[in-house]
Design a protein around this motif. Structure first.
Motif, mmCIF file in Angstrom:
data_model
loop_
_atom_site.group_PDB
_atom_site.id
_atom_site.type_symbol
_atom_site.label_atom_id
_atom_site.label_comp_id
_atom_site.label_asym_id
_atom_site.label_seq_id
_atom_site.Cartn_x
_atom_site.Cartn_y
_atom_site.Cartn_z
ATOM 1 N N SER A 265 74.971 52.901 49.469
ATOM 2 C CA SER A 265 73.895 53.700 50.058
ATOM 3 C C SER A 265 73.116 52.909 51.097
ATOM 4 O O SER A 265 72.821 53.409 52.185
ATOM 5 N N ILE A 266 72.808 51.666 50.796
ATOM 6 C CA ILE A 266 72.079 50.827 51.747
ATOM 7 C C ILE A 266 72.935 50.561 52.985
ATOM 8 O O ILE A 266 72.434 50.576 54.113
ATOM 9 N N ARG A 267 74.238 50.344 52.784
ATOM 10 C CA ARG A 267 75.118 50.109 53.930
ATOM 11 C C ARG A 267 75.159 51.319 54.859
ATOM 12 O O ARG A 267 75.267 51.173 56.070
ATOM 13 N N LEU A 268 75.076 52.521 54.293
ATOM 14 C CA LEU A 268 75.108 53.729 55.114
ATOM 15 C C LEU A 268 73.766 54.008 55.772
ATOM 16 O O LEU A 268 73.700 54.358 56.953
ATOM 17 N N PHE A 269 72.682 53.849 55.025
ATOM 18 C CA PHE A 269 71.370 54.282 55.501
ATOM 19 C C PHE A 269 70.638 53.228 56.323
ATOM 20 O O PHE A 269 69.720 53.573 57.065
ATOM 21 N N TRP B 81 70.287 55.824 44.032
ATOM 22 C CA TRP B 81 70.426 55.717 42.580
ATOM 23 C C TRP B 81 71.867 55.965 42.108
ATOM 24 O O TRP B 81 72.171 55.766 40.945
ATOM 25 N N GLU B 82 72.728 56.394 43.005
ATOM 26 C CA GLU B 82 74.130 56.603 42.653
ATOM 27 C C GLU B 82 74.958 55.350 42.904
ATOM 28 O O GLU B 82 75.735 54.935 42.042
ATOM 29 N N GLU C 232 69.323 76.859 49.099
ATOM 30 C CA GLU C 232 70.228 76.016 48.320
ATOM 31 C C GLU C 232 70.656 74.787 49.123
ATOM 32 O O GLU C 232 70.715 73.673 48.589
ATOM 33 N N GLY C 233 70.961 74.995 50.402
ATOM 34 C CA GLY C 233 71.358 73.868 51.243
ATOM 35 C C GLY C 233 70.248 72.851 51.409
ATOM 36 O O GLY C 233 70.498 71.643 51.444
ATOM 37 N N MET C 234 69.000 73.328 51.505
ATOM 38 C CA MET C 234 67.878 72.401 51.623
ATOM 39 C C MET C 234 67.698 71.598 50.341
ATOM 40 O O MET C 234 67.415 70.386 50.394
ATOM 41 N N LYS C 235 67.866 72.229 49.194
ATOM 42 C CA LYS C 235 67.749 71.510 47.924
ATOM 43 C C LYS C 235 68.794 70.406 47.830
ATOM 44 O O LYS C 235 68.520 69.318 47.324
ATOM 45 N N GLU C 236 69.993 70.686 48.330
ATOM 46 C CA GLU C 236 71.061 69.689 48.266
ATOM 47 C C GLU C 236 70.862 68.582 49.295
ATOM 48 O O GLU C 236 71.197 67.424 49.037
ATOM 49 N N GLY C 237 70.337 68.925 50.468
ATOM 50 C CA GLY C 237 70.184 67.928 51.523
ATOM 51 C C GLY C 237 68.885 67.159 51.486
ATOM 52 O O GLY C 237 68.770 66.096 52.105
ATOM 53 N N LEU C 238 67.878 67.667 50.752
ATOM 54 C CA LEU C 238 66.559 67.038 50.751
ATOM 55 C C LEU C 238 66.573 65.595 50.234
ATOM 56 O O LEU C 238 65.903 64.735 50.825
ATOM 57 N N PRO C 239 67.295 65.260 49.155
ATOM 58 C CA PRO C 239 67.297 63.858 48.708
ATOM 59 C C PRO C 239 67.773 62.887 49.782
ATOM 60 O O PRO C 239 67.239 61.777 49.911
ATOM 61 N N TYR C 240 68.781 63.276 50.563
ATOM 62 C CA TYR C 240 69.282 62.400 51.627
ATOM 63 C C TYR C 240 68.238 62.228 52.725
ATOM 64 O O TYR C 240 68.022 61.113 53.221
ATOM 65 N N SER C 241 67.586 63.333 53.110
ATOM 66 C CA SER C 241 66.558 63.246 54.157
ATOM 67 C C SER C 241 65.351 62.451 53.683
ATOM 68 O O SER C 241 64.749 61.700 54.456
ATOM 69 N N ILE C 242 64.975 62.610 52.412
ATOM 70 C CA ILE C 242 63.836 61.855 51.869
ATOM 71 C C ILE C 242 64.143 60.363 51.873
ATOM 72 O O ILE C 242 63.305 59.539 52.271
#
Length: 323
Positions: free
Chosen positions: A186-190, A180-181, A97-107
């Motif tokens: 998002s760009i400022r953070l990443f 997409w949120e 479950e944690g991987m499903k939630e964290g995967l979009p950020y890592s991708i």
């Protein structure tokens, strides 16, 4: 091609089984007792050793930790064959479950880092090769060596320190929106970890691409192309670069696999709730099923990335045949 892919998949099955076995036994022999630590943390003032031991035994039985290691291993393998990666000790949810939630950020972080790495390394590698031993070649090589020599965590820390201190960039550390949120936030953070990670991975690619380009540019067919009066752009892009990219693709593929596996350093420095940060939290909390599930999925991903890289060789170099 189909026979080759099928054979590689069959060969990879024992590799994945070996990884699962090593991960299981490595996490099973860790010192300390997860259950005792959790109960002690929840009720540190309890003074009745018998009651606490009874509580520990009950929790261990509920989690299946009262069984011998070998028996738990075969139960673990049986669950994996059914697609069951276990239940988290902490949340009592699926270990993935944690991987499903964290995967979009890592991708998102991985793709941004990879794009920046490619955009910087490929042009720099080409320019450095075709202008060998010139001033720009020396400058670009020194830049690549400096980036390679500096640890990622130090570069990221210095970037955050000076950006925040001088007010050059607003980093939304308190939140972690996806592209997409909230594209702007998002760009400022990443962007800072993506630039640092992209330059770090791109520096190695640049040096490899430069050496491969120099080797290809000395080949007879390149001299023939020059003798025919072909334009420099056509010779470099169509003939030299395509052949020089074969070993570079291997490095890029493994770099992408490493980035998608979770960038522990950047995700923790910038408070990005990706896979790397979650697996570190699971290790600290001794949540063994989560660690086992994350490592097995990451290993499987890396195995099949290697297969995809091997297949891409045939696209880049038609002389490569699979049988």
């Amino acid at each position: 091609m189909r026979t080759y892919i099928l054979r590689r998949v069959i060969v990879n099955i024992p590799v994945i089984w070996l990884v699962a076995t090593l991960v299981f036994f490595a996490t099973s022999v860790l010192p300390g007792d997860f259950v005792a630590q959790r109960i002690a943390a929840q009720d540190p003032t309890s003074g009745d050793p018998a009651a606490r031991q009874a509580q520990i035994d009950a929790v261990r039985k509920d989690l299946g930790l009262d069984k011998p290691v070998v028996q738990r291993y075969f139960i673990y393998l049986g669950n994996l064959l059914r697609g069951d990666f276990g239940i988290s000790y902490q949340t009592r949810e699926s270990a993935l479950e944690g991987m499903k939630e964290g995967l979009p950020y890592s991708i998102q972080l991985a793709l941004m880092s990879l794009i920046i790495g490619i955009v910087t390394s490929v042009p720099i590698g080409i320019i450095s090769a075709i202008r060998q031993d010139s001033l720009i070649d020396y400058v670009l090589r020194v830049f690549a060596i400096l980036v390679l020599a500096m640890p990622n965590f130090w570069l990221a820390t210095m970037a955050v320190l000076y950006v925040v201190r001088w007010g050059l960039w607003e980093v939304p550390i308190s939140s972690a929106p996806l592209l997409w949120e909230d594209p702007g936030a998002s760009i400022r953070l990443f962007i800072i970890p993506a630039v640092v990670g992209g330059l770090a991975s791109g520096a190695g690619v640049m040096r490899l691409l430069r050496s491969q380009m120099l080797e290809v540019l000395r080949q007879d067919y390149i001299r023939t192309a020059w003798a025919k009066g072909m334009r420099e752009r056509v010779i470099i892009i169509r003939h030299a670069l395509k052949n020089a990219l074969v070993p570079v693709v291997t490095v890029l593929g493994l770099t992408l696999a490493g980035l998608l596996s979770g960038n522990v350093v950047f995700e923790n420095i910038f408070a990005i709730p990706g896979v790397g940060r979650r697996i570190l939290a699971a290790i600290v909390a001794r949540d063994v099923p989560v660690v086992q599930a994350f490592v097995l999925v990451i290993a499987t991903f890396v195995v099949f990335v290697n297969l995809a890289i091997d297949l891409l060789y045939g696209v880049l170099d038609p002389r490569i045949r699979y049988s």
